[in-house]
Scaffold this motif. Sequence first.
Motif, mmCIF file in Angstrom:
data_model
loop_
_atom_site.group_PDB
_atom_site.id
_atom_site.type_symbol
_atom_site.label_atom_id
_atom_site.label_comp_id
_atom_site.label_asym_id
_atom_site.label_seq_id
_atom_site.Cartn_x
_atom_site.Cartn_y
_atom_site.Cartn_z
ATOM 1 N N GLY A 4 24.878 23.699 -24.136
ATOM 2 C CA GLY A 4 25.681 23.360 -22.967
ATOM 3 C C GLY A 4 24.799 22.862 -21.836
ATOM 4 N N THR A 5 25.403 22.673 -20.680
ATOM 5 C CA THR A 5 24.686 22.169 -19.512
ATOM 6 C C THR A 5 24.955 23.064 -18.310
ATOM 7 N N ALA A 6 24.149 22.860 -17.292
ATOM 8 C CA ALA A 6 24.271 23.657 -16.074
ATOM 9 C C ALA A 6 24.418 22.749 -14.865
ATOM 10 N N ASP A 7 25.106 23.246 -13.846
ATOM 11 C CA ASP A 7 25.114 22.597 -12.540
ATOM 12 C C ASP A 7 23.892 23.102 -11.784
ATOM 13 N N VAL A 8 23.125 22.162 -11.231
ATOM 14 C CA VAL A 8 21.912 22.510 -10.484
ATOM 15 C C VAL A 8 22.155 22.184 -9.016
ATOM 16 N N THR A 9 21.993 23.165 -8.154
ATOM 17 C CA THR A 9 22.290 22.985 -6.742
ATOM 18 C C THR A 9 21.156 23.524 -5.875
ATOM 19 N N LEU B 43 14.480 33.270 -17.118
ATOM 20 C CA LEU B 43 15.780 33.684 -17.652
ATOM 21 C C LEU B 43 15.638 34.809 -18.667
ATOM 22 N N ASP B 44 14.481 34.859 -19.342
ATOM 23 C CA ASP B 44 14.138 35.978 -20.227
ATOM 24 C C ASP B 44 15.194 36.219 -21.305
ATOM 25 N N ARG B 45 15.500 35.165 -22.073
ATOM 26 C CA ARG B 45 16.398 35.275 -23.219
ATOM 27 C C ARG B 45 15.649 34.757 -24.445
ATOM 28 N N PRO B 46 15.481 35.580 -25.494
ATOM 29 C CA PRO B 46 14.717 35.151 -26.676
ATOM 30 C C PRO B 46 15.257 33.848 -27.258
ATOM 31 N N GLY B 47 14.346 32.891 -27.479
ATOM 32 C CA GLY B 47 14.709 31.634 -28.118
ATOM 33 C C GLY B 47 15.370 30.611 -27.214
ATOM 34 N N LEU B 48 15.615 30.950 -25.970
ATOM 35 C CA LEU B 48 16.288 30.006 -25.064
ATOM 36 C C LEU B 48 15.355 28.852 -24.707
ATOM 37 N N LYS B 49 15.904 27.633 -24.772
ATOM 38 C CA LYS B 49 15.134 26.439 -24.426
ATOM 39 C C LYS B 49 15.933 25.583 -23.458
ATOM 40 N N LEU B 50 15.227 25.038 -22.473
ATOM 41 C CA LEU B 50 15.846 24.164 -21.478
ATOM 42 C C LEU B 50 15.256 22.765 -21.594
ATOM 43 N N SER B 51 16.077 21.770 -21.258
ATOM 44 C CA SER B 51 15.623 20.384 -21.306
ATOM 45 C C SER B 51 16.539 19.539 -20.445
ATOM 46 N N GLU B 52 16.205 18.266 -20.355
ATOM 47 C CA GLU B 52 17.059 17.311 -19.640
ATOM 48 C C GLU B 52 17.794 16.452 -20.642
ATOM 49 N N GLN B 53 19.097 16.329 -20.462
ATOM 50 C CA GLN B 53 19.907 15.464 -21.319
ATOM 51 C C GLN B 53 20.913 14.715 -20.446
ATOM 52 N N GLY B 54 20.761 13.397 -20.428
ATOM 53 C CA GLY B 54 21.688 12.585 -19.654
ATOM 54 C C GLY B 54 21.688 12.897 -18.179
ATOM 55 N N LEU C 271 14.000 22.315 1.466
ATOM 56 C CA LEU C 271 14.484 21.828 0.177
ATOM 57 C C LEU C 271 15.717 20.949 0.366
ATOM 58 N N ARG C 272 15.703 19.743 -0.229
ATOM 59 C CA ARG C 272 16.805 18.798 -0.063
ATOM 60 C C ARG C 272 17.525 18.473 -1.360
ATOM 61 N N GLU C 273 16.775 18.377 -2.446
ATOM 62 C CA GLU C 273 17.392 17.916 -3.692
ATOM 63 C C GLU C 273 16.630 18.457 -4.892
ATOM 64 N N VAL C 274 17.378 18.717 -5.971
ATOM 65 C CA VAL C 274 16.779 19.135 -7.239
ATOM 66 C C VAL C 274 17.408 18.303 -8.344
ATOM 67 N N ARG C 275 16.564 17.678 -9.162
ATOM 68 C CA ARG C 275 17.079 16.815 -10.228
ATOM 69 C C ARG C 275 16.389 17.130 -11.547
ATOM 70 N N PRO C 276 17.163 17.298 -12.622
ATOM 71 C CA PRO C 276 16.547 17.452 -13.946
ATOM 72 C C PRO C 276 15.882 16.150 -14.384
ATOM 73 N N GLN C 277 14.642 16.242 -14.793
ATOM 74 C CA GLN C 277 13.881 15.118 -15.322
ATOM 75 C C GLN C 277 13.311 15.531 -16.675
ATOM 76 N N PRO C 278 12.875 14.573 -17.481
ATOM 77 C CA PRO C 278 12.327 14.936 -18.799
ATOM 78 C C PRO C 278 11.198 15.962 -18.733
ATOM 79 N N GLU C 279 10.362 15.911 -17.694
ATOM 80 C CA GLU C 279 9.220 16.823 -17.599
ATOM 81 C C GLU C 279 9.546 18.149 -16.921
#
Length: 262
Positions: free
Chosen positions: A181-186, A150-161, A237-245
């Motif tokens: 905020g959150t994102a839709d992952v498809t 994504l190449d945005r200074p300071g941007l961090k991604l994680s899994e929440q809920g 590819l069938r599915e993508v899910r946010p996980q803690p790792e």
Amino acid sequence: MAQVQPAYEERPRRRGRRALVVLVVLLLVLAGLLVVADRVAVGVAERAIADQVRQEVAKQQAQSAPPEVEVGGFPFLTQVLDGRYERISIVLREVRGSVQGDAISLPTLDVDARDVRASLDTLRSGQGEVVAETVNGTATISYDSLAALLDRPGLKLSEQGGKLAVTAPVDILGQQLTVTGTADVTVGEQGKVGLRFNDLNAEGLPNLPLARTLLNNYARGISIDVPLPDLPFQLALREVRPQPEGLTVTADAKNVPLNAAG
């Protein structure tokens, strides 16, 4: 008066027990030798399959570290005679495909092949097909690698809920704000992972239409289709899910050749 039986009549019974003990020991030794032979045969087959998988990965214009193969099921030798194997697990590390540029490599791709058909002659000669009835693949994309893309200074991604969450510092109308905020992952077309940040907010955001427009523009700027390398074994590819790792990617295929048939 009762007659005392002579001691020598006990000897045949003792000799019988001794023979039984010897027989049991011999059977245990034989069983141990069979187990050792079975495990040795597994090792030989795993090396042969790993070599053929390596050729198949190269044939599909993908790259990875040498495959790690484990053949499941016991005993193995009966599977060899039948030409059918319950399960073959394959681990491919640092998977990179034909996609160039910003494509994200997969640190580890775990492949689980079930009901694999491979004749003894195929394993011995390398000629013929090793075919799996079903193949499932699982890989995890780290959040750090996604953030770098994504190449945005300071941007961090994680899994929440169970959702992909973002936190980033943003300058809006001269104010340094923290966007969350959150994102839709498809699952997108051509094996891409779609990230759509439609729900972003910033505490202290000026109550001005222009400020909201700038925030929406930032959201659109980090909403991308993540290119993945072409997956081996015809995996789709069938599915993508946010996980803690990280983002866990799952793919599958049916009736798949695991080797480059000779």
